[in-house]
Design a protein around this motif. Structure first.
Motif, short mmCIF file in Angstrom:
data_model
loop_
_atom_site.label_atom_id
_atom_site.label_comp_id
_atom_site.label_asym_id
_atom_site.label_seq_id
_atom_site.Cartn_x
_atom_site.Cartn_y
_atom_site.Cartn_z
N MET A 1 0.85 -1.19 0.00
CA MET A 1 0.00 0.00 0.00
C MET A 1 0.88 1.25 0.00
N ALA A 2 0.62 2.17 -0.92
CA ALA A 2 1.42 3.38 -1.03
C ALA A 2 1.25 4.25 0.20
N SER A 3 2.32 4.89 0.64
CA SER A 3 2.26 5.79 1.78
C SER A 3 1.80 7.16 1.32
N PHE A 4 1.28 7.94 2.26
CA PHE A 4 0.80 9.28 1.92
C PHE A 4 1.54 10.31 2.76
N GLN A 5 1.49 11.54 2.30
CA GLN A 5 2.06 12.64 3.06
C GLN A 5 1.03 13.77 3.15
N ILE A 6 1.08 14.49 4.27
CA ILE A 6 0.22 15.65 4.45
C ILE A 6 1.09 16.89 4.26
N ARG A 7 0.67 17.77 3.40
CA ARG A 7 1.44 18.99 3.15
C ARG A 7 0.49 20.16 2.95
N PHE A 109 -4.70 25.34 5.01
CA PHE A 109 -5.35 24.34 4.16
C PHE A 109 -4.28 23.31 3.80
N TRP A 110 -4.61 22.03 4.03
CA TRP A 110 -3.67 20.95 3.75
C TRP A 110 -4.26 19.96 2.76
N VAL A 111 -3.38 19.25 2.09
CA VAL A 111 -3.80 18.16 1.21
C VAL A 111 -3.04 16.90 1.60
N ALA A 112 -3.67 15.77 1.35
CA ALA A 112 -2.99 14.47 1.48
C ALA A 112 -2.61 14.02 0.08
N GLU A 113 -1.39 13.59 -0.07
CA GLU A 113 -0.87 13.27 -1.40
C GLU A 113 -0.27 11.87 -1.41
N ILE A 114 -0.57 11.13 -2.48
CA ILE A 114 0.02 9.81 -2.69
C ILE A 114 0.59 9.76 -4.11
N GLU A 115 1.88 9.55 -4.19
CA GLU A 115 2.56 9.45 -5.48
C GLU A 115 2.19 10.60 -6.41
N GLY A 116 2.20 11.81 -5.86
CA GLY A 116 1.95 13.00 -6.65
C GLY A 116 0.49 13.33 -6.89
N ARG A 117 -0.42 12.51 -6.37
CA ARG A 117 -1.85 12.75 -6.58
C ARG A 117 -2.50 13.19 -5.27
N MET A 148 -7.24 4.06 4.80
CA MET A 148 -5.78 4.07 4.87
C MET A 148 -5.26 4.93 6.02
N GLY A 149 -6.17 5.50 6.78
CA GLY A 149 -5.77 6.37 7.88
C GLY A 149 -5.56 7.81 7.48
N ILE A 150 -5.94 8.18 6.26
CA ILE A 150 -5.71 9.54 5.78
C ILE A 150 -6.57 10.54 6.54
N ALA A 151 -7.85 10.23 6.72
CA ALA A 151 -8.74 11.15 7.43
C ALA A 151 -8.27 11.38 8.86
N LYS A 152 -7.81 10.32 9.52
CA LYS A 152 -7.30 10.47 10.89
C LYS A 152 -6.06 11.36 10.91
N ALA A 153 -5.19 11.18 9.94
CA ALA A 153 -3.99 12.00 9.86
C ALA A 153 -4.34 13.47 9.61
N LEU A 154 -5.34 13.71 8.79
CA LEU A 154 -5.78 15.08 8.54
C LEU A 154 -6.35 15.70 9.80
N CYS A 155 -7.13 14.92 10.55
CA CYS A 155 -7.67 15.40 11.82
C CYS A 155 -6.55 15.76 12.79
N ARG A 156 -5.55 14.90 12.88
CA ARG A 156 -4.44 15.17 13.78
C ARG A 156 -3.65 16.41 13.36
N THR A 157 -3.55 16.62 12.05
CA THR A 157 -2.84 17.81 11.55
C THR A 157 -3.53 19.08 12.02
N VAL A 158 -4.85 19.10 11.93
CA VAL A 158 -5.60 20.27 12.39
C VAL A 158 -5.47 20.45 13.89
N ALA A 159 -5.56 19.35 14.64
CA ALA A 159 -5.45 19.43 16.09
C ALA A 159 -4.09 19.98 16.51
N GLU A 160 -3.04 19.51 15.86
CA GLU A 160 -1.69 19.96 16.21
C GLU A 160 -1.50 21.44 15.86
N PHE A 161 -2.00 21.84 14.71
CA PHE A 161 -1.92 23.25 14.31
C PHE A 161 -2.66 24.13 15.32
#
Length: 224
Positions: A1-7, A109-117, A148-161
């Motif tokens: 499974m491809a990994s994602f990044q939040i940016r 405003f953040w996006v989750a990205e996988i392999e450039g998408r 894949m845990g993307i929504a949870k990671a986005l939630c954590r990003t907002v909480a940390e910010f």
């Protein structure tokens, strides 16, 4: 499974962000139609129309056709309401994401990205109806990339910010038909603090309600 990044959002993410939001909101049309059918007023109208036409025509064909047409019209109306909301949201902030979310130190405003998408989005800004809080907005993940845990990671990003900016809590609003989103937020520690019917006339007669959720955070030093 491809990994994602939040940016953080970039200008070239605009079309993908708007597409993800539009597709995500459109998914709620069927569940909103079902919600409408469950309302006593809707059931009463359909029953009265059917019985009145049955009594006057002495045939099942006319009342059945009439109810079918009413249901088709109701389905189109629900779709129209969501299309109107999507268009209003695009005009309000999604057509100018940089101006709305990236021009102020307490919004982002953040996006989750996988392999450039781009496969997910989330944003936050100071809450209008909750002093000392940031409001989570525009959370959405492509259907093909859920689980894949993307929504949870986005939630954590907002909480940390929010914590880094020194705000007390994150608040958000979600509708009665967004049950998966409600489960996610509750899993992430959010508490439902109230539920209220949208003030517009159509929402009142269809009992279309919103839920307000809140995530309290440990206080930290505010960054300037």
């Amino acid at each position: 499974m491809a990994s994602f990044q939040i940016r953080k959002y970039r200008d070239d993410d605009e079309e993908a962000a708007k597409e993800i939001f539009t597709l995500g909101m459109s998914e709620h049309v069927p569940s909103s139609f079902v919600h409408l059918l469950k309302q006593p007023l809707t059931q009463m109208v359909l029953t009265c129309v059917f019985c009145a036409l049955l009594a006057s025509s002495k045939s099942f064909l006319l009342p059945t056709l009439a109810v079918t047409l009413l249901l088709a019209g109701a389905r189109q109306f629900v779709g129209y309401m969501f299309t109107s909301y999507i268009d209003a949201s695009l005009k309000k902030d999604l057509n100018r994401i940089c101006d709305t979310y990236l021009g102020h130190k307490d919004s982002c405003f953040w996006v989750a990205e996988i392999e450039g998408r781009v496969v997910g989005t989330v944003a936050c800004l100071p809450a209008e109806r909750a002093a000392g809080c940031l409001e989570l907005k525009r959370m959405s993940v492509r259907r093909t990339h859920r689980g894949m845990g993307i929504a949870k990671a986005l939630c954590r990003t907002v909480a940390e910010f929010t914590r880094e900016r020194g705000y007390q809590a994150v608040v958000l609003y979600t509708s009665v038909v967004q049950t998966d989103a409600q489960k996610l937020y509750e899993h992430m520690g959010y508490t439902k603090i109230r539920e209220f019917v949208v003030p517009e006339f159509v929402a009142k007669i269809t009992n279309f309600s919103l839920a307000e959720y809140r995530l309290d955070l440990q206080q930290g030093g505010r960054r300037d």
